[in-house]
Write an enzyme that holds these catalytic residues in place. Structure first.
Site, PDB file in Angstrom:
ATOM      1  N   CYS A  80      -8.796  41.282  22.923  1.00  0.00           N
ATOM      2  CA  CYS A  80      -9.006  40.888  24.321  1.00  0.00           C
ATOM      3  C   CYS A  80     -10.298  40.125  24.600  1.00  0.00           C
ATOM      4  O   CYS A  80     -10.270  38.971  25.027  1.00  0.00           O
ATOM      5  CB  CYS A  80      -8.963  42.133  25.205  1.00  0.00           C
ATOM      6  SG  CYS A  80      -7.432  43.083  25.075  1.00  0.00           S
ATOM      7  N   LYS A 105      -7.823  41.416  35.060  1.00  0.00           N
ATOM      8  CA  LYS A 105      -8.676  42.067  34.053  1.00  0.00           C
ATOM      9  C   LYS A 105      -9.845  41.177  33.630  1.00  0.00           C
ATOM     10  O   LYS A 105      -9.642  40.065  33.169  1.00  0.00           O
ATOM     11  CB  LYS A 105      -7.803  42.439  32.852  1.00  0.00           C
ATOM     12  CG  LYS A 105      -8.549  42.941  31.634  1.00  0.00           C
ATOM     13  CD  LYS A 105      -7.564  43.316  30.544  1.00  0.00           C
ATOM     14  CE  LYS A 105      -8.235  43.488  29.196  1.00  0.00           C
ATOM     15  NZ  LYS A 105      -7.282  43.903  28.142  1.00  0.00           N
ATOM     16  N   HIS A 132     -12.999  42.339  31.465  1.00  0.00           N
ATOM     17  CA  HIS A 132     -13.267  42.724  30.069  1.00  0.00           C
ATOM     18  C   HIS A 132     -14.298  41.836  29.377  1.00  0.00           C
ATOM     19  O   HIS A 132     -14.196  41.558  28.182  1.00  0.00           O
ATOM     20  CB  HIS A 132     -11.972  42.762  29.252  1.00  0.00           C
ATOM     21  CG  HIS A 132     -12.059  43.729  28.099  1.00  0.00           C
ATOM     22  ND1 HIS A 132     -11.075  43.866  27.152  1.00  0.00           N
ATOM     23  CD2 HIS A 132     -13.041  44.612  27.735  1.00  0.00           C
ATOM     24  CE1 HIS A 132     -11.419  44.779  26.269  1.00  0.00           C
ATOM     25  NE2 HIS A 132     -12.614  45.248  26.602  1.00  0.00           N
ATOM     26  N   HIS A 190      -0.212  45.249  28.319  1.00  0.00           N
ATOM     27  CA  HIS A 190      -1.073  46.139  27.542  1.00  0.00           C
ATOM     28  C   HIS A 190      -0.690  47.595  27.816  1.00  0.00           C
ATOM     29  O   HIS A 190      -0.224  47.934  28.908  1.00  0.00           O
ATOM     30  CB  HIS A 190      -2.530  45.888  27.946  1.00  0.00           C
ATOM     31  CG  HIS A 190      -3.555  46.424  27.010  1.00  0.00           C
ATOM     32  ND1 HIS A 190      -3.770  47.772  26.829  1.00  0.00           N
ATOM     33  CD2 HIS A 190      -4.465  45.785  26.212  1.00  0.00           C
ATOM     34  CE1 HIS A 190      -4.752  47.948  25.960  1.00  0.00           C
ATOM     35  NE2 HIS A 190      -5.189  46.755  25.565  1.00  0.00           N
ATOM     36  N   ASN A 242      -3.554  37.539  23.000  1.00  0.00           N
ATOM     37  CA  ASN A 242      -3.481  37.808  21.559  1.00  0.00           C
ATOM     38  C   ASN A 242      -2.045  38.168  21.220  1.00  0.00           C
ATOM     39  O   ASN A 242      -1.169  38.172  22.094  1.00  0.00           O
ATOM     40  CB  ASN A 242      -4.442  38.923  21.135  1.00  0.00           C
ATOM     41  CG  ASN A 242      -4.425  40.148  22.028  1.00  0.00           C
ATOM     42  OD1 ASN A 242      -5.409  40.446  22.727  1.00  0.00           O
ATOM     43  ND2 ASN A 242      -3.311  40.870  22.032  1.00  0.00           N
ATOM     44  N   LYS A 285      -1.433  42.324  16.718  1.00  0.00           N
ATOM     45  CA  LYS A 285      -2.687  42.310  17.459  1.00  0.00           C
ATOM     46  C   LYS A 285      -3.792  42.945  16.613  1.00  0.00           C
ATOM     47  O   LYS A 285      -3.573  43.915  15.899  1.00  0.00           O
ATOM     48  CB  LYS A 285      -2.528  43.105  18.753  1.00  0.00           C
ATOM     49  CG  LYS A 285      -3.825  43.340  19.506  1.00  0.00           C
ATOM     50  CD  LYS A 285      -3.639  44.264  20.689  1.00  0.00           C
ATOM     51  CE  LYS A 285      -4.985  44.538  21.363  1.00  0.00           C
ATOM     52  NZ  LYS A 285      -4.839  45.390  22.573  1.00  0.00           N
TER      53      LYS A 285
END
Length: 598
Positions: free
Chosen positions: A120, A174, A176, A267, A326, A343
């Site tokens: 991520c 998101k 992150h 996710h 990803n 991943k």
């Protein structure tokens, strides 16, 4: 914008090797193609049912678009999915229904040689800076919730550059990219507004996240404050879509808009509203079934975003980019079949992504782009489209690839540094000797130059995981498709054009190519900055922050600390001065001859 230096040209694969590889691939992949064709047929049948049942209902009215005259700068809409596998879209043969994505991609340009990062934070940092991980210090892993770390503050971000040329910038979803300081928050990195989560994952309904036992907190923000008003059980995919609709409803379409929508889906944790399971009862694998429901909800969300763009007068002057961050995680329902790996790995299944561009402004609509494209390329491409400027002293790793996408021209990109992670050295048998004295193959690294891809160290889980919807293939893997890494091996070479599934390792056959790619790795490594991966900070615990994940590093504490430090230093200086005076006083007293001095 060109990278720091250009790659050496490499010779093509010999005709004999092409033929040899082709035979190997034909035997290994034939069954996979038959599976894909069956799934494609099932998807087409389901698509007819979908239209008849009308199960994807718009949340906004579909009406003719209003005029959008007033700006020559296009509206830029970047939609990022989380953990969507390469195979997990209808037009790649998936059993999961994605009619919206299929339609948008078919009417736009499909990116079929498109690469991101395997996890991520790296993908998001490269999108927003146009730089490889080695040039931001984020080479290792992700930014953890308890780490005092974030995207380096000295990097000009994409929204900051777009604001310079008059864009309104909004982020939904998101983040992150770190939050330990207020300066790390999205609103301090170029976004006018932010509505979303700061961490990498969390509950889709409660928006809570536990990083470890006893370290739990609420993770939903409205700009710089916790969005407690939304602690009401709304599913995040739908909640984020509603916010996008609100932004479009209130923004003037004659003014340029940058909208970054980073959905939490698909996710883990695997959660979805019940109605999206309707078409997936036949999928035996429970994780795959839940994942499919989540992806259908995401597809509907993008349908509603597209309708809102049309309804509020943005669509005709918009460029919509769709990307996964990803590869998929097979243990959490994702599929990258027929690619190798998952991943978190540098095999194709971890880094080759679903991606497309949809826009009325495209010259070559309804086409497929097989030119090399990387997620860093969006930074210079979008700034150029926005009529912005990139400072000459800023060295980017991305290229402006708009003409490649829109007009079908050759890509200016000839190589990709997938990563160099000097901390990840789990390849016990890696060595400088294995790297011909050029490179320590214990280090995890991966690079693509033209057709060639080189991996060193431990690239990660390397299996080919088949479609999990078919129970007769076994619960976890198809044994005929499994290859165990050779003991002691720490270097691999593939011709990705001839062998996209990475079945034929050519490292022993072409040592000259291996050496050239190792030298290229070494060149890149000379430009790397130190890794930023600090230990966790106990002050990050949400219990110390009102039950919320958020900035914990207080600037005023730093000032107080520095003042205390100064006071201590002054005390030490005074103490030392007193000692020196006392010593001087003692040294001036003469000793009596009868008193021993030794």
């Amino acid at each position: 914008m060109a990278p720091r230096d250009s790659a050496e040209p490499l010779p093509p694969l010999s005709p004999q090797a092409w033929a040899w590889s082709g035979k190997f691939l034909a035997m290994g992949a034939l069954a996979g193609f038959s599976v894909l064709s069956l799934l494609t047929y099932g998807y087409l049948c389901w698509g007819q049912d979908l239209e008849e049942e009308g199960s994807l209902k718009a949340q906004v009215d579909e009406r003719p678009e209003a005029g959008t005259a007033g700006t020559s700068q296009p509206h830029l809409i970047f939609i990022l999915a989380d953990d969507q596998g390469f195979r997990d879209v209808g037009y790649h043969g998936s059993e999961i229904k994605t009619p919206t994505l299929d339609k948008l991609a078919a009417e736009g340009v499909k990116l079929e040689n498109y690469y991101v990062q395997p996890i991520c934070t790296p993908s998001r940092s490269q999108f927003i800076t146009g730089k490889y991980q080695i040039h931001t210090g984020l080479q290792h892993s992700i930014i953890r919730p308890t780490q005092p770390n974030c995207l380096p503050l000295d990097n000009a971000t994409l929204p900051q550059k777009l604001k310079e040329v008059g864009y309104s910038t909004h982020m939904v979803g998101k983040w992150h990219l770190g939050f330990y300081r207020k300066d790390c928050m999205p609103t301090k990195r170029g976004f006018d507004t932010f509505f979303g989560s700061l961490l990498g994952s969390g509950d889709y309904y409660t928006h809570y996240k536990c990083d470890s036992p006893g370290v739990c907190g609420y993770d939903l923000y409205e700009n710089d404050n916790a969005a407690w008003d939304y602690d009401n059980g709304i599913y995040s995919t739908q909640m984020y879509t509603q916010r996008v609709q609100q932004i479009l409803a209130t923004h003037d379409p004659t003014k340029p808009l940058f909208l970054y929508v980073a959905y939490q889906a698909v996710h883990s944790p695997l959660q979805a509203p019940g109605r999206y399971f309707e078409h997936y009862r036949s999928i035996i694998n429970i994780n795959r079934r839940r994942y499919a429901a989540m992806l259908s909800c995401l597809d509907e969300a993008i349908h509603n975003v597209t309708l809102a763009l049309k309804r509020y007068g943005f669509y005709n002057n918009s460029i919509i980019i769709y990307s996964s961050d990803n590869g998929g995680q097979p243990t959490a329902g994702g599929s990258n079949w027929p690619l190798r790996g998952s991943k978190g790995t540098y095999w194709e299944g971890g880094i080759r992504a679903v991606g497309f561009v949809h826009s009325p402004l495209l010259k070559n609509k309804g086409t497929v782009c097989k030119e090399l494209v990387h997620i860093t390329d969006w930074y210079p491409t979008l700034i150029s489209l926005a009529e912005g400027q990139i400072d000459e002293d800023i060295q980017l790793d991305g290229y402006d690839i708009w003409e490649t996408i829109s007009e079908g021209l050759r890509s200016p990109r000839v190589d990709i540094l997938h990563n160099i992670d000097p901390i990840y050295t789990k390849a016990k048998n890696g060595s400088w000797a294995a790297g011909y004295g050029i490179w320590n193959t214990a280090i995890q690294s991966a690079i693509r130059v033209q057709h060639w891809k080189l991996l060193t160290g431990n690239p990660g889980y390397s299996d080919w995981v088949p479609p999990q919807a078919f129970s007769n293939l076994g619960p976890n893997r198809w044994h005929n498709e499994r290859i165990t890494l050779s003991t002691g091996k720490s270097i691999w070479l593939f011709n990705i054009t001839a062998d996209p599934y990475e079945r034929v390792d050519l490292s022993s056959r072409y040592p000259g190519i291996v050496k050239k790619l190792l030298r290229r790795l070494s060149q890149f490594n000379k430009t790397a900055v130190p890794v930023r991966y600090p230990p966790k900070d106990p002050r990050s615990n949400p219990r110390l922050n009102g039950g919320v994940w958020g900035p914990w590093y207080k600037e005023e504490n730093k000032k107080k600390k520095s003042n205390k430090t100064k006071a201590k230093k002054m005390q030490k200086k005074k103490s030392k001065a007193r000692m020196r005076k006392q010593l001087a006083a003692h040294s001036s007293i003469k000793c009596h001859p009868s008193v021993a001095t030794g």
